[in-house]
Design a protein around this motif. Structure first.
Motif, short mmCIF file in Angstrom:
data_model
loop_
_atom_site.label_atom_id
_atom_site.label_comp_id
_atom_site.label_asym_id
_atom_site.label_seq_id
_atom_site.Cartn_x
_atom_site.Cartn_y
_atom_site.Cartn_z
N MET A 1 -12.08 -11.83 8.70
CA MET A 1 -10.72 -11.60 8.24
C MET A 1 -10.32 -10.17 8.56
O MET A 1 -11.05 -9.23 8.27
N ASN A 2 -9.17 -9.99 9.14
CA ASN A 2 -8.68 -8.66 9.49
C ASN A 2 -7.85 -8.11 8.34
O ASN A 2 -7.05 -8.81 7.73
N LEU A 3 -8.04 -6.84 8.09
CA LEU A 3 -7.26 -6.19 7.04
C LEU A 3 -5.93 -5.73 7.59
O LEU A 3 -5.84 -5.27 8.72
N PRO A 4 -4.89 -5.83 6.78
CA PRO A 4 -3.58 -5.35 7.24
C PRO A 4 -3.57 -3.83 7.37
O PRO A 4 -4.19 -3.13 6.57
N MET A 5 -2.88 -3.34 8.38
CA MET A 5 -2.72 -1.91 8.57
C MET A 5 -1.25 -1.58 8.35
O MET A 5 -0.37 -2.40 8.61
N ARG A 6 -0.99 -0.37 7.86
CA ARG A 6 0.38 0.04 7.56
C ARG A 6 0.82 1.16 8.47
O ARG A 6 0.02 1.98 8.90
N ILE A 7 2.13 1.18 8.74
CA ILE A 7 2.73 2.25 9.51
C ILE A 7 4.14 2.47 8.97
O ILE A 7 4.81 1.53 8.56
N THR A 8 4.56 3.73 8.97
CA THR A 8 5.93 4.06 8.61
C THR A 8 6.66 4.44 9.88
O THR A 8 6.21 5.30 10.63
N PHE A 9 7.78 3.78 10.14
CA PHE A 9 8.56 4.01 11.34
C PHE A 9 10.03 4.00 10.94
O PHE A 9 10.49 3.06 10.30
N ASP A 10 10.76 5.03 11.33
CA ASP A 10 12.17 5.16 10.97
C ASP A 10 12.39 4.98 9.47
O ASP A 10 13.28 4.27 9.03
#
Length: 76
Positions: free
Chosen positions: A1-10
């Motif tokens: 199972m892959n863990l979700p990754m987060r990014i902040t954009f605009d």
């Protein structure tokens, strides 16, 4: 199972999942899932990650930022 990754954009937060297993420096294509849509990122000759068959509706700036984020995360 892959863990979700987060990014902040605009000034918005996004969550994506890297679907490709075993990413190394030799990896030339990475598949991700963003908003239940799968995208394939490929490494161009400059070393940047671009999306295959991207359209304006696919938020190319966001997908390039995700490519840079993956590049830093996996030290590619």
């Amino acid at each position: 199972m892959n863990l979700p990754m987060r990014i902040t954009f605009d000034e918005r937060d996004y969550t994506y999942v890297v679907l490709t297993k075993g990413i190394t420096k030799e990896t030339t294509a990475i598949e991700i899932n963003l908003n239940d849509i799968e995208y394939q990122l490929v490494c161009n000759p400059k070393g940047d990650w671009d999306v295959v068959d991207a359209t304006v509706n696919n938020h190319p700036g966001l997908l390039k930022a995700i490519g840079r984020n993956i590049k830093l995360r996996y030290r590619l």
